[in-house]
Design an enzyme around this catalytic site. Structure first.
Site, PDB file in Angstrom:
ATOM      1  N   ASP A   1      46.351  49.839  44.728  1.00 23.34           N
ATOM      2  CA  ASP A   1      45.265  49.138  45.381  1.00 23.34           C
ATOM      3  C   ASP A   1      44.918  47.946  44.480  1.00 23.34           C
ATOM      4  OD1 ASP A   1      42.977  48.667  47.055  1.00 23.34           O
ATOM      5  OD2 ASP A   1      41.759  49.612  45.510  1.00 23.34           O
TER       6      ASP A   1
ATOM      7  N   ASP B   1      41.494  45.723  44.687  1.00 23.96           N
ATOM      8  CA  ASP B   1      40.075  45.572  44.336  1.00 23.96           C
ATOM      9  C   ASP B   1      39.558  46.822  43.633  1.00 23.96           C
ATOM     10  OD1 ASP B   1      38.721  43.266  46.666  1.00 23.96           O
ATOM     11  OD2 ASP B   1      40.839  43.706  46.368  1.00 23.96           O
TER      12      ASP B   1
END
Length: 404
Positions: free
Chosen positions: A196, A198
């Site tokens: 991922d 963020d």
């Protein structure tokens, strides 16, 4: 007739000792049944279990071991082992092996006491303990120190779920991380790592940063927080947040990109993964504009993220389909593994939010990184105390020590 003897040698570490001792045993025609050696702060602990035939040469071999060790300024202890005890030890092989990894800024005696007590409580026997982290200066800043102890344990816990819950509980209590995984061939043979973006690769939520510039920061942050906790559907919350950014100038993207901080340990992690032959990917519900900049900075192979729709230099408040949501991340992990000719067991997935859980569950090693409580409880492993490079310890990576 034969004799089984455990020989323990301790003293200052020095080159040539192993060759000298095994040379003496070779003269006595000894068979090596087990052997182990460790050096802690330049002090050697060397154990060797041998079978010695009852001959004149063999009987003098142990005396010669004692004399040789004395010349090398070592202490020796001989322990006879009965054939019944040896056979009982042999019958223990084949039991399941697991790895318990203890991560902390500084490892304390209490940390190791609590972890080892729980392993014993659940019927696991510790075979080996290794320090994977480098030597720590006493003056090193605590917030940047790294400590890792790896325990190799034998046995099968009756209730693995309860064991993991207990590790998670004391981890939260002591501000440490404890990983528990089966010791298989795949642990050191994974070749694809997906992340991922963020709050995982960067220490920010990009959509929140854009919202601050647009003057809707509090509204968007509140929605983001609920979505990451799993209280809102990601796709619906994503559209709702993005709509609030309608009209934001495209030039703001670069301004925000310049101030996004990389997460601690990200550069070291990707350097080592590349050296080890891994393929890497970003699978993000964030925005491709920022993901591609990270790709260049970290040398990432694949990027899949959401593309912002821009019209006449301004954000339209919508994203180009398909949206990268939880299911899309899981599907992409499958596709990339197939493309690289890998099984899912050979993959690593890392993320912090509820929308990362499907891919964390699919991967051979799923790591919830500095994640929300729900995600930590649901993921196979979790790291909250160290940086991203702490993931390397879960692979058995040992920090280099130039003097060794």
């Amino acid at each position: 007739m034969r004799e089984i003897v455990l020989i323990n040698i301790t003293g200052e570490d020095r080159p040539g000792l192993t060759a000298a001792i095994t040379g003496v045993l070779a003269q006595g025609k000894a068979n090596i049944l087990d052997i182990g050696q460790a050096v802690i702060h330049d002090t050697l602990s060397f154990g060797i279990l041998v079978e010695i035939p009852e001959t004149l040469e063999a009987s003098s071999a142990l005396k010669e071991v004692l004399f040789t060790a004395y010349k090398l300024d070592q202490q020796v202890r001989f322990t006879p082992v009965s054939e019944a005890d040896y056979q009982h030890w042999v019958e223990g092989q084949g039991k399941a092996r697991h790895i318990v990894t203890l991560l902390a800024r500084r490892v304390t005696a209490e940390h190791l006491h609590r972890v080892s007590a729980i392993t014993a409580q659940y019927g696991l026997n510790i075979d080996r303990i290794d320090r994977l982290s480098g030597r720590i200066s006493l003056d090193a800043p605590v917030d940047r120190a790294k400590g890792c102890i790896e325990l190799s344990v034998r046995g099968e816990p009756e209730d693995p779920t309860a064991l993991r819950a207990e590790f998670l509980r004391i981890g939260q209590e002591l501000d440490i991380d404890i990983a528990f995984q089966r010791d298989t061939l795949f642990r050191r043979n994974r070749r694809l790592a997906v992340f991922d973006m963020d709050s995982t690769l960067i220490e920010a939520e990009v959509i929140d940063e854009l919202a601050k510039v647009a003057g809707v920061g509090e509204q968007v942050s509140a929605i983001t927080e609920r979505a990451m906790r799993g209280e809102l559907d990601f796709r619906a919350s994503f559209r709702e947040r993005l709509a609030l950014l309608k009209g934001l100038p495209e030039s703001v993207l670069q301004e925000v990109a310049l101030r996004l901080p990389l997460t601690e340990g990200a550069e070291l992690l990707f350097t080592e993964l590349k050296r080890l032959g891994y393929k890497t990917a970003i699978l993000s519900g964030g925005f491709s504009y920022f993901a591609h900049q990270l790709q260049q900075k970290l040398g990432i192979d694949y990027v899949f993220a959401n593309e912002l729709q821009i019209d006449q230099g301004r954000l339209t408040g919508v994203a180009v389909e398909p949206i990268v949501d939880a299911q899309r991340k899981a599907d992409l992990l499958r596709e990339l593994a197939k493309r690289e000719g890998l099984s899912l067991e050979q993959t690593i997935a890392v993320g912090d939010g509820a929308n990362d859980l499907p891919m964390l569950g699919l991967a051979g090693l799923g790591v919830a990184f500095r994640a929300k409580p729900l995600v930590k409880q649901s993921a196979k492993q979790a790291i909250s105390t160290l940086g991203l490079d702490g993931i390397l310890y879960l692979l058995g990576y040992r920090d280099p020590e130039d003097s060794e």
